[in-house]
Design an enzyme around this catalytic site. Sequence first.
Site, short mmCIF file in Angstrom:
data_model
loop_
_atom_site.label_atom_id
_atom_site.label_comp_id
_atom_site.label_asym_id
_atom_site.label_seq_id
_atom_site.Cartn_x
_atom_site.Cartn_y
_atom_site.Cartn_z
CE LYS A 38 -0.33 -0.25 5.07
NZ LYS A 38 -1.12 -0.86 6.16
NE ARG A 136 -6.50 -0.01 11.37
CZ ARG A 136 -5.26 -0.12 10.93
NH1 ARG A 136 -4.37 0.85 11.16
NH2 ARG A 136 -4.87 -1.20 10.27
CE1 TYR A 264 9.42 32.49 1.95
CE2 TYR A 264 9.31 30.09 2.13
CZ TYR A 264 9.28 31.25 1.35
OH TYR A 264 9.13 31.16 0.00
CG MET A 313 6.20 23.50 -1.63
SD MET A 313 4.97 24.23 -2.73
CE MET A 313 3.83 24.94 -1.59
#
Length: 369
Positions: A38, A136, A264, A313
């Site tokens: 997966k 779950r 930043y 990013m």
Amino acid sequence: MPKAKETVLEIDLKALKHNFEYIKSKLKNNTKILAVVKAFAYGTDANLIADYLQKLDVDYFAVAYVNEGVALRDAGITTPILVLHPQTVNFKTLIERCLEPNLYSVKKLEAFIAIASKENQVNYPVHIKFNTGLNRLGFLENDVDYIITQLKETSSIKVKSLFSHLAASEDIKEKEFTINQIKTFKTISDNFSNAIGYQPIRHLTNTSGIINYPEAHLDMVRTGIGLYGFGNSEEENKKLKPIATLKSVISQIHKLKKGETVGYNRSYKSEGFEKTATIPIGHADGIGRHYGNQKGFVTINGKRALIVGNVCMDMIMVDISDIDCHEGDEVIIFGDTPNASQFANSAKTISYEIIAAISQRVRRCFTNG
Ligand SMILES: *Cc1c(COP(=O)(O)O)cnc(C)c1O
């Protein structure tokens, strides 16, 4: 492997084979292996990994969602594929592509029988999941009678396997709870098989369960993280080999005077004369913001360089004040040393999260195939 010239995830198929064989060596001869592929095979490349494991005669694959199974079928994978968490809206596609659903609730069972009979299926293979403590997904022990009644009324589906999932297989402190889960699952599957009159495959353990609870291997085991090179302890990690190495390069070096800031929001301030390197990998590639501000690190020429400032990013900046390096030099984010588990620990997370997070923007390349 040549030195990286851009950000790249190198995948070593020889390491995959080693891990597969190591896991197999822990099993009895007739225990089947289901490989969990997966989430792009835990952030690597599901198609190529599945193709390689298929050649090693793996018995089963599992994915989480139908679209992941469809991608494997498109890539020519013919081994049975269990879909662990299929959505009803995709049941028709699932049948068209010969994928096998996990049915874990009354609603899912009824919906699947309805669609399978509408599609004129006979004995379509399905997998029934029981909740034995994870809370779950899964039926409860006292749902068995209901399921059997449903099954006896239809010829559209047939139960290929019964399974459950351990909640704390890696945690020795929870041994008593786990042993109880194993016991509960054995009781449920015995009752189920007696009532239905045949013996579906029984499977319970993930990688940690394979390592810690040999008595719970049953007919098949499900391994994900182990194939990708991580066990449940430092000792087991040494016996496995991480298959993926995340590498990048130094784009630019900056010299900072005392008081200058980096990135930043100016979150890092130089305390003297310092040097930083800018690396072309950021949160869009999977290096989350929690690695920023001197939590995470990369390795350059064998030395550790802390990430300074916020993760951008597309980039991170790292402190190379004490490292002899140049623009264009190779940078290791994780691989053998540090491995993804050690890298993830720097930001208080786990190997599973960082490896599965490496985004599709990062080029994958294969070695030893
Ligand atoms: C993801 C998953 C696994 C694989 O677990 P690992 O710890 O990676 O071996 C096994 N079973 C189920 C139900 C899963 O969701």
